[in-house]
Design a protein around this motif. Structure first.
Motif, PDB file in Angstrom:
ATOM      1  N   ASP A  62       0.828  -1.017   0.053  1.00 18.14           N
ATOM      2  CA  ASP A  62       0.101   0.020  -0.255  1.00 18.14           C
ATOM      3  C   ASP A  62       0.534   0.994   0.127  1.00 18.14           C
ATOM      4  N   LEU A  63       2.081   1.596   0.323  1.00 14.04           N
ATOM      5  CA  LEU A  63       2.800   1.887   0.672  1.00 14.04           C
ATOM      6  C   LEU A  63       4.041   2.184  -0.518  1.00 14.04           C
ATOM      7  N   GLY A  64       3.755   1.483  -1.484  1.00 14.36           N
ATOM      8  CA  GLY A  64       3.603   1.715  -3.190  1.00 14.36           C
ATOM      9  C   GLY A  64       5.474   0.587  -2.638  1.00 14.36           C
ATOM     10  N   GLY A  65       6.074  -0.166  -1.769  1.00  9.99           N
ATOM     11  CA  GLY A  65       7.193  -1.239  -1.246  1.00  9.99           C
ATOM     12  C   GLY A  65       7.001  -2.077  -1.752  1.00  9.99           C
ATOM     13  N   ALA A  66       8.255  -3.237  -1.997  1.00  7.55           N
ATOM     14  CA  ALA A  66       7.767  -4.635  -2.347  1.00  7.55           C
ATOM     15  C   ALA A  66       8.575  -5.571  -1.257  1.00  7.55           C
TER      16      ALA A  66
END
Length: 168
Positions: A62-66
């Motif tokens: 959701d925070l754009g991380g992998a």
């Protein structure tokens, strides 16, 4: 949320995720040495850590991380050869998980902070159940000698997760 704050939260989420991966692995070892009521407690903790892992994966995405992947194997801090050492490992797993969740509490705000505080509390309660001992401030007392922020979130040697095994 500023980019710097977002990066700090993402780093703390990744550290908590790594600790949850290690706890899931560790409880596989713990469960292999227990029976009866203690085995039921280990299964319950295993399920809780799987759920925590899955929730953290969603939050990182959701925070754009992998999301950080689980290691294929982890080096245990000591040999687990009987029920007593399995119980000792379970207590250590919970203490390490509490440690990283304290970092996530510090890095977060709002609902995420509340969730992290809840996970910290749950790990601390499980640690007490396994060890029979408690500390006044779970996730913080262990860090007094190593300096705050030196856990996995900072990449230090006081890693709150089991060490990933580098040997085949």
């Amino acid at each position: 949320m500023s980019d710097e704050a977002k990066a700090g939260v993402l780093k703390a989420l990744q550290a908590a995720l790594a600790a949850e991966h290690a706890a899931v692995y560790g409880y596989g070892v713990v469960g292999g040495r227990l029976d009866g009521q203690r085995l039921a407690e280990a299964r319950s903790a295993y399920d809780a850590h799987r759920a925590g892992r899955d929730a953290l994966i969603r939050e990182v995405r959701d925070l754009g991380g992998a999301p950080v992947a689980a290691s294929a194997a982890y080096a245990l801090p000591f040999a687990v050869t009987d029920p007593a050492t399995a119980v000792r490992l379970a207590a250590e797993l919970e203490e390490r998980v509490a440690d990283v969740y304290s970092d996530l509490v510090r890095a977060s705000s709002g609902e995420r902070r509340g969730s992290a505080a809840g996970a910290l509390r749950e790990a601390a309660v499980r640690a007490v159940r396994w060890s029979g001992e408690s500390v006044a401030f779970p996730g913080l007392a262990e860090r007094a000698g190593s300096g705050a922020g030196s856990g996995a979130a900072a990449g230090g040697s006081a890693s709150p997760s089991l060490s990933a095994s580098t040997t085949p």
